[in-house]
Motif scaffolding. Structure first.
Motif, PDB file in Angstrom:
ATOM      1  N   THR A  49       2.360   1.610  -3.594  1.00 19.85           N
ATOM      2  CA  THR A  49       1.400   2.011  -4.629  1.00 19.85           C
ATOM      3  C   THR A  49       0.924   3.443  -4.415  1.00 19.85           C
ATOM      4  O   THR A  49       0.612   4.134  -5.377  1.00 19.85           O
ATOM      5  CB  THR A  49       0.189   1.057  -4.675  1.00 19.85           C
ATOM      6  N   SER A  50       0.901   3.900  -3.167  1.00 18.88           N
ATOM      7  CA  SER A  50       0.514   5.294  -2.914  1.00 18.88           C
ATOM      8  C   SER A  50       1.549   6.264  -3.479  1.00 18.88           C
ATOM      9  O   SER A  50       1.251   7.451  -3.680  1.00 18.88           O
ATOM     10  CB  SER A  50       0.346   5.530  -1.409  1.00 18.88           C
TER      11      SER A  50
ATOM     12  N   ARG B   4       0.837  -1.214   0.000  1.00 21.28           N
ATOM     13  CA  ARG B   4       0.000   0.000   0.000  1.00 21.28           C
ATOM     14  C   ARG B   4       0.864   1.254   0.000  1.00 21.28           C
ATOM     15  O   ARG B   4       0.571   2.238  -0.692  1.00 21.28           O
ATOM     16  CB  ARG B   4      -0.915   0.024   1.231  1.00 21.28           C
TER      17      ARG B   4
ATOM     18  N   ILE C 104      -2.468   6.386   4.162  1.00 23.16           N
ATOM     19  CA  ILE C 104      -2.933   5.036   3.866  1.00 23.16           C
ATOM     20  C   ILE C 104      -3.367   4.368   5.153  1.00 23.16           C
ATOM     21  O   ILE C 104      -3.073   4.849   6.255  1.00 23.16           O
ATOM     22  CB  ILE C 104      -1.823   4.184   3.195  1.00 23.16           C
TER      23      ILE C 104
ATOM     24  N   LEU D 177       1.577   9.076   4.479  1.00 20.67           N
ATOM     25  CA  LEU D 177       1.135   8.730   3.115  1.00 20.67           C
ATOM     26  C   LEU D 177      -0.387   8.721   2.985  1.00 20.67           C
ATOM     27  O   LEU D 177      -0.908   8.582   1.866  1.00 20.67           O
ATOM     28  CB  LEU D 177       1.686   7.354   2.726  1.00 20.67           C
TER      29      LEU D 177
END
Length: 348
Positions: A20-21, A17, A345, A343
């Motif tokens: 990909t962020s 995660r 997330i 981030l």
């Protein structure tokens, strides 16, 4: 003191995660995240999720290419040179490991150099597959920052320059993964994170006196193993993993923690030697296991534990961590929570 274990799948999902962020393609993100978790499963906790903050900072600040396309620049039957395209280091190194094994099956030996790479976790990750394939694996890298002076000098011109070897064995393959310094910088960083001192003999200041406070690591330098011998070995690795590949070595090395904006051009190599090219794999394994048993049976010195062979216990520890999860030090858990907040997330 470590907290409650976290399932490896949850750690891999979290790291993916994070990547990909920062615009890393999902397939690449998952591949790198899984290798990071594998490092933790094997007990290389200084090179697993502990490194996520460094990777995130470099992706965020432009020092690492999120959309990298590692590719072969040149190739012969037994050799290749891969350009990592300044991506996450695990991508190029996994490709190099796979290609080295393929070449070894064809030519008896495969040697694949990497340039334009980045920090890729423990070298052990890129020699264990060779042992599983009935081969000998070798891997080395120019350290991702210069923390070592040439023997007798005071200028930081060398990294920890790790090297790893693996060979088939019994329950545990023979795996030696070591820095060419008395201690790896990752161990010192984890001690700093935990608020613990480091032993004398790991680092000295520029006055030559021992440093034991890991938070003062920038005031001195790491000591090579065996004095001038470790220095010489680090130089050899620099030539083979750096200069030979057109990668950074000496003053060209970029500190990937302090400078999060510049490409590091980290150099590495992975080699595979097919044991069957030299003789019978079964004979090699039987002889190696006999010698390993002799080593383990050696009478310990007073006060010493039973003799071990490099790699002993890794498979059992990995099996336990796969089943029970991976224990995270509270300081690392807090850092992962900060990464999630930074981030935007979901946290672990």
């Amino acid at each position: 003191m470590a907290g409650a274990p976290v399932p490896g799948a949850a750690l891999a999902e979290f790291a993916a995660r994070a990547f990909t962020s920062l615009k890393v393609p999902e397939g690449d993100a998952r591949a790198v995240a899984e290798l990071m978790v594998e490092a933790d499963r094997l007990g290389y906790d200084t090179h697993g999720l502990f490194r996520l903050r460094q990777y995130v900072n470099r992706l965020r600040d432009g020092g690492c290419n999120p959309a990298a396309n590692p590719h072969v620049l040149r190739e012969t039957v037994a050799t290749a040179l891969i350009d990592g395209d300044n991506g996450l280091g695990q991508l190029a190194m996994a490709q190099a490991c796979d290609l080295a094994i393929i070449k070894a099956r064809q030519a008896g030996i495969g040697w694949v150099g990497v340039r334009g790479g980045n920090h890729a976790g423990p070298a052990a990750l890129y020699v264990r597959p060779q042992a599983r394939a009935g081969m000998i694996g070798i891997c080395a890298a120019v350290g991702s920052a210069n923390h070592v002076a040439p023997y007798g000098g005071t200028d930081l011109l060398l990294g920890t320059n790790p090297i790893a070897f693996a060979a088939p064995g019994g329950a545990d393959p023979f795996v030696l993964d070591m820095a060419t310094t008395v201690a790896a910088m990752g161990k010192i960083k984890t001690l700093a994170q935990k608020g613990e001192p480091m032993p004398e003999g790991w680092m000295v200041g520029r006055d030559g006196k021992p440093l034991t406070d890991p938070n003062r690591k920038d005031e001195g330098f790491l000591l090579p193993i065996g004095g001038p011998k470790g220095y010489g070995l680090a130089m050899v690795i620099g030539l083979l993993a750096g200069v030979l590949n057109g990668a950074a070595f000496g003053s060209d090395v970029v500190d990937f923690t302090k400078d999060t904006e510049s490409p590091t051009n980290t150099g590495q190599f992975v080699a595979a030697i097919d044991i069957a090219a030299f003789g019978d794999l079964g004979d090699f394994t039987a002889t190696a296991n006999r010698v390993f048993a002799e080593m383990r049976a050696s009478t310990p010195l007073p006060g010493y534990p039973a003799v071990r062979v490099p790699g002993d216990g890794r498979e059992a520890a990995r099996t336990q961590r796969v089943a029970d999860g991976i224990a995270l030090h509270p300081a690392l858990r807090a850092e992962l929570d900060r990464i999630a907040q930074d981030l935007g997330i979901a946290a672990l």
